[in-house]
Enzyme design. Sequence first.
Site, short mmCIF file in Angstrom:
data_model
loop_
_atom_site.label_atom_id
_atom_site.label_comp_id
_atom_site.label_asym_id
_atom_site.label_seq_id
_atom_site.Cartn_x
_atom_site.Cartn_y
_atom_site.Cartn_z
N GLY B 55 -18.20 34.00 -6.63
CA GLY B 55 -19.45 34.75 -6.63
C GLY B 55 -20.03 34.85 -8.03
N SER B 56 -21.33 35.13 -8.10
CA SER B 56 -21.97 35.41 -9.39
C SER B 56 -21.65 36.85 -9.79
CB SER B 56 -23.48 35.27 -9.27
OG SER B 56 -23.80 33.96 -8.96
N GLY B 57 -21.98 37.17 -11.03
CA GLY B 57 -21.75 38.52 -11.51
C GLY B 57 -20.49 38.65 -12.33
N HIS B 58 -19.73 37.54 -12.42
CA HIS B 58 -18.49 37.56 -13.21
C HIS B 58 -18.62 36.79 -14.51
CE1 HIS B 58 -16.58 39.27 -9.77
NE2 HIS B 58 -16.73 38.19 -9.02
N ASP B 111 -13.65 33.03 -0.17
CA ASP B 111 -13.38 31.81 -0.94
C ASP B 111 -12.42 30.90 -0.19
OD1 ASP B 111 -14.78 32.27 -3.65
OD2 ASP B 111 -13.73 34.15 -3.28
N HIS B 221 -14.74 43.56 -8.02
CA HIS B 221 -16.03 43.71 -7.33
C HIS B 221 -16.27 45.18 -7.05
CE1 HIS B 221 -14.17 39.90 -6.15
NE2 HIS B 221 -15.35 39.42 -6.43
#
Lengths: 201, 334
Positions: B55-58, B111, B221
Amino acid sequence: MNAYEWKQYFSRISNMVEKEKDYLSELDRKLGDGDHGVTMSIGWKAVKEELQTNLQNENDCGTVAMKVGRTFLSAVGSSVGPLYASGLISGAKAVKGKAEISHQDAVVFWIQFVSGVHERGQAQVGDKTMVDTFLPIQEELKRSGDLIKALDAAKQGMESTKQLESKRGRSSRLKERSIGHQDPGATSAYLIFSLFVEQFS
Amino acid sequence: MKKLINVPENVVDEMIDGFLKAHPSLVKGIEANSRSIIRADANKQEKVSVIIGGGSGHEPAFMGYVGTGMADGAAVGNIFASPPPDPVLEAVKAVDTRKESLLVYGNYQGDLLNFGMAADLAEMESDIQVKQVIVKDDVASAPKEESDKRRGIAGEFFVTKVAGAAAETGYSLEQVYELTEKANQNVRSMGVGLTPCSLPQTGKPSFELMEDEIEIGLGHHGEPGVEKEKLLSSNEVTDRLMNDILEDMPLNKGEEVSVLVNGLGSTTRMELYIMYKRVEEILSENEIHIYKSYVGNYSTSLEMGGCSITLLKMEEDLKPFIDAQAHCPMFEQN
């Protein structure tokens, strides 16, 4: 239900999700990362767009279901992407080549839809997932073929997740802290099925 | 929470756009999928490819680690959500030189499903042999007996580094896989959360903590951790995190570790170095040698406050790959 109404059903899911997305995200904030409403919104919006463009003249209900599944998957990924896509692609076989969906077709569609979700995710009843809503639907449809009764079973399944401890997905790390909160995936599953029953009957 | 963005729905695509424009000598996009990113010099050398993603945001994870000595390609998902199979598959195909690919990603259901489907498709459609290393370094997320259920957090940095550097040497898929899996088996992390992050689309905090509370073992998350505690001093928190790691992965005197003290987004370098100071003290008290250290934001959770400690138990055969050079948009090692 003809192909036009079938497509309308998937469009209406998008409208419903837009209305409910804050509620779904709120449920998810208690259990996960708070994005279930957002994820569903992204996916069903993409489906709605696909319906209004590439699927506008498509009259094969099976093709529609399959493309809806693939569009949803490509837009969201996540775990709901593969789960719904597997359900829709598996269900699509029941309505392949049909421009009209009979009551019996609808029953078989949902039975196969649930099989697709179940085989992909491997969750069981009691794991606090969408399967707690979906499997009772399948059982009731296999038993009676009655959509209204299946909707009752779905509701009970969804509500049962409040008392359950999460066994799958990110929320499973919560263990007993997950008890007391209704599962967002089970909730959206109920809303999606309920919209179908409402439109079909 | 305040964010400097345009349209919430477009944050991922706008980020990718800016990222590619900023680093054209290192990375590029591909025609087939706008969420696949590959090395600018892809396919120059015949080798096993390493594909990462999530995911994005990491950020810097995961696309920031595409480059020499690290990954050949990355698939970028929506915020905190696994990418679908397509961008993974297209990245695998775009950097394929030897019909051998290793996927490295964190242990999350989304994932597993999406990367798993991509692996099947790559084998079926393109005859590419695919192996997968599923990172599960977070000690807090499941007890030792159920370590297969543990999620992947900052330890993925070390695992990716070993995979990328090993692939760079021209090793076979089997060799790259063995080394990467060894790094995966030897890595442990523990995190602590201080303040939540918020998703651009909802703007709401991902979890709630009182002003004087911290959460031990918080997921990256915002998934709740193992317990909430009153805010402790940095040393006390470090002691607690290190204790949990060392209990899970006992280390003998004279053994070596690489250390990563990772910030989750809004925690300052100052705080991270204060924590590192204590990590070093604990390790030297136990006569455990530090092989190499990394301090900074290596895997974040948007603007979350908090940090994690990761230890990679070093063995001789892992050392060359931790030492190896890397040139990526968000990570440079000479």
